[in-house]
Motif scaffolding. Structure first.
Motif, PDB file in Angstrom:
ATOM      1  N   LEU A   1       9.695  11.588  13.227  1.00  0.00           N
ATOM      2  CA  LEU A   1       8.230  11.679  13.238  1.00  0.00           C
ATOM      3  C   LEU A   1       7.788  13.128  13.088  1.00  0.00           C
ATOM      4  CD1 LEU A   1       5.793   9.817  15.586  1.00  0.00           C
ATOM      5  CD2 LEU A   1       5.659  12.277  15.398  1.00  0.00           C
ATOM      6  N   ASN A   2       8.363  14.015  13.884  1.00  0.00           N
ATOM      7  CA  ASN A   2       7.967  15.422  13.853  1.00  0.00           C
ATOM      8  C   ASN A   2       8.294  16.084  12.515  1.00  0.00           C
ATOM      9  OD1 ASN A   2       6.799  16.184  16.485  1.00  0.00           O
ATOM     10  ND2 ASN A   2       8.762  15.518  17.311  1.00  0.00           N
ATOM     11  N   GLU A   3       9.459  15.768  11.963  1.00  0.00           N
ATOM     12  CA  GLU A   3       9.849  16.375  10.701  1.00  0.00           C
ATOM     13  C   GLU A   3       8.994  15.881   9.543  1.00  0.00           C
ATOM     14  OE1 GLU A   3      11.930  18.849  10.074  1.00  0.00           O
ATOM     15  OE2 GLU A   3      12.141  19.053  12.240  1.00  0.00           O
ATOM     16  N   THR A   4       8.629  14.602   9.579  1.00  0.00           N
ATOM     17  CA  THR A   4       7.770  14.059   8.534  1.00  0.00           C
ATOM     18  C   THR A   4       6.398  14.719   8.561  1.00  0.00           C
ATOM     19  OG1 THR A   4       8.906  11.928   8.591  1.00  0.00           O
ATOM     20  CG2 THR A   4       6.698  11.949   7.637  1.00  0.00           C
ATOM     21  N   LEU A   5       5.827  14.837   9.758  1.00  0.00           N
ATOM     22  CA  LEU A   5       4.525  15.492   9.889  1.00  0.00           C
ATOM     23  C   LEU A   5       4.597  16.965   9.493  1.00  0.00           C
ATOM     24  CD1 LEU A   5       3.200  13.969  13.237  1.00  0.00           C
ATOM     25  CD2 LEU A   5       2.453  13.443  10.911  1.00  0.00           C
ATOM     26  N   LYS A   6       5.683  17.610   9.860  1.00  0.00           N
ATOM     27  CA  LYS A   6       5.853  19.030   9.530  1.00  0.00           C
ATOM     28  C   LYS A   6       5.889  19.235   8.020  1.00  0.00           C
ATOM     29  CE  LYS A   6       8.929  22.982  10.346  1.00  0.00           C
ATOM     30  NZ  LYS A   6      10.193  23.441  11.012  1.00  0.00           N
ATOM     31  N   SER A   7       6.596  18.350   7.304  1.00  0.00           N
ATOM     32  CA  SER A   7       6.690  18.467   5.849  1.00  0.00           C
ATOM     33  C   SER A   7       5.323  18.330   5.199  1.00  0.00           C
ATOM     34  CB  SER A   7       7.632  17.392   5.295  1.00  0.00           C
ATOM     35  OG  SER A   7       8.944  17.577   5.760  1.00  0.00           O
ATOM     36  N   LEU A   8       4.564  17.328   5.630  1.00  0.00           N
ATOM     37  CA  LEU A   8       3.252  17.092   5.039  1.00  0.00           C
ATOM     38  C   LEU A   8       2.257  18.170   5.439  1.00  0.00           C
ATOM     39  CD1 LEU A   8       1.808  15.079   3.227  1.00  0.00           C
ATOM     40  CD2 LEU A   8       1.184  13.763   5.260  1.00  0.00           C
ATOM     41  N   TYR A   9       2.347  18.646   6.681  1.00  0.00           N
ATOM     42  CA  TYR A   9       1.421  19.652   7.200  1.00  0.00           C
ATOM     43  C   TYR A   9       1.575  20.988   6.477  1.00  0.00           C
ATOM     44  CZ  TYR A   9      -0.977  22.548  10.728  1.00  0.00           C
ATOM     45  OH  TYR A   9      -1.827  23.414  11.370  1.00  0.00           O
ATOM     46  N   ASN A  10       2.815  21.357   6.169  1.00  0.00           N
ATOM     47  CA  ASN A  10       3.078  22.672   5.586  1.00  0.00           C
ATOM     48  C   ASN A  10       2.921  22.702   4.071  1.00  0.00           C
ATOM     49  OD1 ASN A  10       3.651  23.894   8.060  1.00  0.00           O
ATOM     50  ND2 ASN A  10       5.810  23.304   7.976  1.00  0.00           N
TER      51      ASN A  10
ATOM     52  N   GLU B   1      -7.633  23.261   3.576  1.00  0.00           N
ATOM     53  CA  GLU B   1      -6.363  23.988   3.540  1.00  0.00           C
ATOM     54  C   GLU B   1      -5.158  23.077   3.719  1.00  0.00           C
ATOM     55  OE1 GLU B   1      -6.551  27.028   6.457  1.00  0.00           O
ATOM     56  OE2 GLU B   1      -8.225  28.089   5.511  1.00  0.00           O
ATOM     57  N   ARG B   2      -5.333  21.979   4.470  1.00  0.00           N
ATOM     58  CA  ARG B   2      -4.197  21.103   4.787  1.00  0.00           C
ATOM     59  C   ARG B   2      -4.573  19.640   4.589  1.00  0.00           C
ATOM     60  NH1 ARG B   2      -0.484  24.272   7.341  1.00  0.00           N
ATOM     61  NH2 ARG B   2      -1.240  26.180   8.352  1.00  0.00           N
TER      62      ARG B   2
ATOM     63  N   LEU C   1      -6.531  13.707  12.472  1.00  0.00           N
ATOM     64  CA  LEU C   1      -7.796  14.386  12.197  1.00  0.00           C
ATOM     65  C   LEU C   1      -7.672  15.132  10.877  1.00  0.00           C
ATOM     66  CD1 LEU C   1     -10.530  14.719  13.725  1.00  0.00           C
ATOM     67  CD2 LEU C   1      -9.685  16.944  14.493  1.00  0.00           C
ATOM     68  N   SER C   2      -8.588  14.854   9.938  1.00  0.00           N
ATOM     69  CA  SER C   2      -8.497  15.460   8.612  1.00  0.00           C
ATOM     70  C   SER C   2      -9.879  15.567   7.969  1.00  0.00           C
ATOM     71  CB  SER C   2      -7.583  14.625   7.712  1.00  0.00           C
ATOM     72  OG  SER C   2      -7.604  15.097   6.377  1.00  0.00           O
ATOM     73  N   TYR C   3     -10.027  16.558   7.098  1.00  0.00           N
ATOM     74  CA  TYR C   3     -11.257  16.673   6.309  1.00  0.00           C
ATOM     75  C   TYR C   3     -11.223  15.773   5.076  1.00  0.00           C
ATOM     76  CZ  TYR C   3     -13.126  20.698   8.872  1.00  0.00           C
ATOM     77  OH  TYR C   3     -13.656  21.515   9.839  1.00  0.00           O
TER      78      TYR C   3
END
Length: 231
Positions: free
Chosen positions: A126-135, A10-11, A98-100
């Protein structure tokens, strides 16, 4: 044989951790920070930090700082989930994704970017970059991906990326095709394996695996040991 890689996750990643090593053998590593903040799988949160420091922390050497290494967990459906790690702060802090998805080069590059953010105390970036990729949905194989300074994510063709001249990328990668065979030097795992092991030992390892013998591999470098697990 059933494939142990999860199809259509999913992500792009499930969790990112910043973990501080244990002060003694009787203590567990401590999670200093996690993304997303609402990640609630307590079994994962308790188990993953224990894999972040697979060495004697009292004898850690400076050549281990900045090293990347990987571990593998198996979920309830027997699917592999990968932990991509990078040591910082004299080997006392570990960043873990952590990723599949077995995107080794992509996540190692992302870990370097995250470590740079933390060193410069750019936690918002850092948080905004991760948020963009995560969503964002998982990009298809061979698709270029650029994370820009305005924290938007662009998944497009090469030409579209060239037209985005006003954007300064924070990170850029091409989504790997995990169905293809690894190549040198594009695959860090395969390259490091060929550097560390000569032909005779490769043949001996291969023969031992065919005979289903137990194999123990040791190295002074975490990256070399974790690389050998995937060949």
């Amino acid at each position: 044989m059933e494939c142990r890689t999860k199809e259509n996750p999913e992500r792009t990643f499930d969790l990112v951790l910043k973990v501080k090593c244990h002060a003694s053998e009787n203590e567990d590593p401590v999670i200093l920070w996690k993304f997303p903040e609402d990640f609630g799988d307590q079994e994962v949160l308790q188990s993953v930090p224990k894999f972040c420091f697979p060495f004697d922390v009292e004898r850690v050497s400076q050549n281990q700082v900045g090293q990347h290494f990987t571990f593998v967990l198996t979920d309830i459906e027997s699917k592999q989930r990968f932990g991509f790690c990078r040591l910082t702060s004299g080997g006392k802090i570990c960043l873990c994704i952590l990723s599949y998805l077995p995107w080794f080069e992509v996540y190692y590059k992302l870990l370097n970017t995250l470590a740079d953010y933390l060193a410069k105390e750019l936690e918002n970036d850092l948080n905004e970059t991760l948020k963009s990729l995560y969503n964002h949905p998982v990009p298809k194989a061979n698709t270029p991906v650029t994370l820009s300074v305005n924290q938007e994510i662009f998944i497009a063709s090469e030409q579209v990326l060239k037209d985005q001249l006003s954007l300064i990328p924070h990170s850029y990668f091409i989504a790997p095709d995990v169905t293809g065979l690894p190549t040198i030097p594009e695959s860090r795992n395969l390259t490091e394996y060929f550097v560390a092991v000569d032909v005779n030992n490769m043949l001996q390892l291969y023969a031992s695996m065919l005979h289903e013998r137990r194999i123990i591999i040791t190295s002074s470098k975490l990256s070399t040991v974790s690389t050998s697990h995937f060949f």
